[in-house]
Design an enzyme around this catalytic site. Structure first.
Site, PDB file in Angstrom:
ATOM      1  CG  ASP A   1      -2.021  -0.328  11.417  1.00  0.00           C
ATOM      2  OD1 ASP A   1      -1.317   0.607  10.993  1.00  0.00           O
ATOM      3  OD2 ASP A   1      -2.990  -0.790  10.792  1.00  0.00           O
TER       4      ASP A   1
ATOM      5  CD  GLU B   1      -0.840  -2.257   8.561  1.00  0.00           C
ATOM      6  OE1 GLU B   1      -1.798  -2.532   9.294  1.00  0.00           O
ATOM      7  OE2 GLU B   1      -0.901  -1.449   7.628  1.00  0.00           O
ATOM      8  CD  GLU B   2       3.041   1.897   7.432  1.00  0.00           C
ATOM      9  OE1 GLU B   2       3.722   1.805   6.396  1.00  0.00           O
ATOM     10  OE2 GLU B   2       1.808   2.051   7.412  1.00  0.00           O
TER      11      GLU B   2
ATOM     12  CG  LEU C   1      -2.301   7.252  11.074  1.00  0.00           C
ATOM     13  CD1 LEU C   1      -2.631   7.645  12.510  1.00  0.00           C
ATOM     14  CD2 LEU C   1      -1.732   8.440  10.340  1.00  0.00           C
ATOM     15  CG  ASP C   2      -6.159   0.562  10.357  1.00  0.00           C
ATOM     16  OD1 ASP C   2      -5.597  -0.283   9.663  1.00  0.00           O
ATOM     17  OD2 ASP C   2      -7.395   0.750  10.344  1.00  0.00           O
TER      18      ASP C   2
ATOM     19  CG  ASP D   1       0.666   5.779   6.702  1.00  0.00           C
ATOM     20  OD1 ASP D   1       0.068   6.830   6.522  1.00  0.00           O
ATOM     21  OD2 ASP D   1       0.266   4.671   6.321  1.00  0.00           O
TER      22      ASP D   1
ATOM     23  CG  ASP E   1      -1.691  -1.228   1.416  1.00  0.00           C
ATOM     24  OD1 ASP E   1      -2.122  -1.754   0.388  1.00  0.00           O
ATOM     25  OD2 ASP E   1      -1.865  -1.688   2.564  1.00  0.00           O
TER      26      ASP E   1
ATOM     27  CD  GLU F   1      -4.900  -3.852   9.990  1.00  0.00           C
ATOM     28  OE1 GLU F   1      -4.753  -2.732   9.507  1.00  0.00           O
ATOM     29  OE2 GLU F   1      -4.993  -4.872   9.282  1.00  0.00           O
TER      30      GLU F   1
HETATM   31  P1  AHM Z   1      -4.365   0.117   6.173  1.00  0.00           P
HETATM   32  O1  AHM Z   1      -3.803  -0.634   7.338  1.00  0.00           O
HETATM   33  O2  AHM Z   1      -3.463   0.071   4.979  1.00  0.00           O
HETATM   34  O3  AHM Z   1      -4.773   1.513   6.537  1.00  0.00           O
HETATM   35  O4  AHM Z   1      -5.670  -0.680   5.682  1.00  0.00           O
HETATM   36  C1  AHM Z   1      -6.570  -1.116   6.602  1.00  0.00           C
HETATM   37  C2  AHM Z   1      -7.890  -0.457   6.344  1.00  0.00           C
HETATM   38  C3  AHM Z   1      -8.822  -0.604   7.508  1.00  0.00           C
HETATM   39  O5  AHM Z   1      -8.804   0.502   8.346  1.00  0.00           O
HETATM   40  C4  AHM Z   1     -10.165  -0.733   6.848  1.00  0.00           C
HETATM   41  O6  AHM Z   1     -11.043  -1.498   7.632  1.00  0.00           O
HETATM   42  C5  AHM Z   1      -9.844  -1.397   5.547  1.00  0.00           C
HETATM   43  O7  AHM Z   1      -8.492  -1.106   5.268  1.00  0.00           O
HETATM   44  C6  AHM Z   1     -10.676  -0.860   4.424  1.00  0.00           C
HETATM   45  O8  AHM Z   1     -10.382  -1.558   3.271  1.00  0.00           O
HETATM   46  P2  AHM Z   1     -11.238  -1.335   1.935  1.00  0.00           P
HETATM   47  O9  AHM Z   1     -10.850   0.004   1.424  1.00  0.00           O
HETATM   48  O10 AHM Z   1     -10.803  -2.452   1.033  1.00  0.00           O
HETATM   49  O11 AHM Z   1     -12.680  -1.434   2.281  1.00  0.00           O
HETATM   50 MG    MG Z   2      -3.835  -1.118   9.059  1.00  0.00          MG
END
Ligand code: AHM
Ligand code: MG
Length: 339
Positions: free
Chosen positions: A114, A92-93, A116-117, A69, A63, A277
């Protein structure tokens, strides 16, 4: 004057239940709170501070990394590596475990987070959050390694999240209920605002990315269709999906409902990471009287095999999660009797 109970006081009081406690854990949670206040400040300033936008790299899951982040990751690492309470971290990063520099003292806990989720929402000024999970070290001192991080969720000694929403909230559990604190910006303290949260046994909200509907298996599709039927008491459910796990989970925790990130054709194990998560969110949900499953087993029973492994996540009000499991098993669900 109303006596206000701070996060530090709450942790200290819980620690008193353990006569052998060294205060180590209290110190660790206080340091996490400090890190989260710094991040809350950065998130609030994001628009004006010139820190919005992509940092130009990708995280280990492919991502795009936003600058916040990176900042949040650095804040957690900088604050916690010198705390003396940890012997290893995983983010996570970061592709690999984060060791404690040799010149800092080491402690008995490992910390997974994580930073900044939901960060893909930042540019839209949508709520984001930090999620964390704490285990005790399994290896002898000085021999910490990946096995100390790859522990099943039922070994967690603490899990929590910080929601950077219309107010900043710190929600945590050590296995004695799920407790929520709201940051009072005037004094810079987290104040107990949601003691011993009990999530409704049955909700009225479903939260899922319905854009993936055609990629789900038939049983998952039937479950979501069922929730939307205008039949029987409590249906149709209301659809609420922010796409930011902490915000979606927090709302459902308070109001009741079910959050789903199931497996689908594109995400064969779902999208969410077990260690940063799903497992911490599962612990928090269970401590509030809710449930969390992958669809095949309780999330907290999954034995991690890789740091960044993903699992399907179905979490929320116990009755709603149980109903979903019945659909996933292919049980025939009797239609509601009219009126
Ligand atoms: P991230 O950790 O890269 O931010 O992704 C996790 C996020 C969650 O917060 C959320 O529930 C999900 O991705 C949303 O995914 P989507 O956009 O496929 O619905
Ligand atoms: Mg996340």
């Amino acid at each position: 004057m109303v006596r206000r109970f701070t996060l530090t006081e709450h942790i200290t009081q819980q620690q008193r239940e353990y006569p052998d406690a060294t205060g180590d854990f209290t110190g660790l949670l206080s340091d996490i709170a400090v890190a989260s206040k710094i991040i809350a400040h950065d998130v609030r300033r994001a628009g004006i501070g010139g820190v919005l936008g992509a940092a130009g790299s990708k995280n280990v899951s492919g991502d795009e990394v936003k600058r916040l982040d990176v900042l949040s990751n650095e804040v957690f690492i900088n604050v916690l590596e010198r705390s003396g309470h940890l012997c290893l971290m995983a983010s996570e990063e970061n592709e690999h475990p984060i060791s404690i520099p040799a010149d800092f003292p080491r402690g008995k806990y490992v910390f997974l987070f994580d930073p900044l989720d939901g960060s893909s929402n930042i540019d839209g000024n949508v709520s984001v959050g930090s999620i964390f999970s704490i285990f005790r070290r399994l290896s002898p001192p000085g021999e910490e390694g990946i096995d100390d991080l790859l522990q099943p969720g039922y070994n967690q000694v603490c899990a929590g999240y910080v929601l950077y929403g219309s107010s900043t909230m710190f929600v945590y559990t050590t296995g004695f209920g799920t407790h929520g604190f709201t940051l009072d910006p005037t004094v810079g303290e987290f104040i107990l605002s949601h003691e011993n949260i009990r999530t409704p046994q049955k909700g009225r909200i479903f939260s899922v990315n319905e854009g993936n509907f055609r990629r789900w298996n038939g049983r998952m599709r039937r479950f979501v269709e069922y929730l939307k039927e205008p039949a029987g008491e409590g249906r149709p459910y209301t659809g609420r999906y922010i796409g930011s796990l902490v915000a979606d989970f927090h709302r459902n925790l308070l109001y009741g409902g079910i959050f789903l990130y199931p497996e689908d054709e594109v995400h064969p194990s779902g999208k969410l990471r077990l260690l940063y998560e799903a497992a911490p969110i599962a612990f928090l949900a269970e401590q509030a009287g809710g449930m969390a499953t992958t669809g095949k087993m309780p999330v907290r029973e999954v034995e991690p095999t890789r740091l960044h492994m993903k699992v399907p996540l179905i979490v929320g009000s116990a009755e709603d999660v149980r109903l979903c499991l019945r659909f996933l098993r292919g049980e025939k669900i009797e239609p509601d009797r009219p009126g």
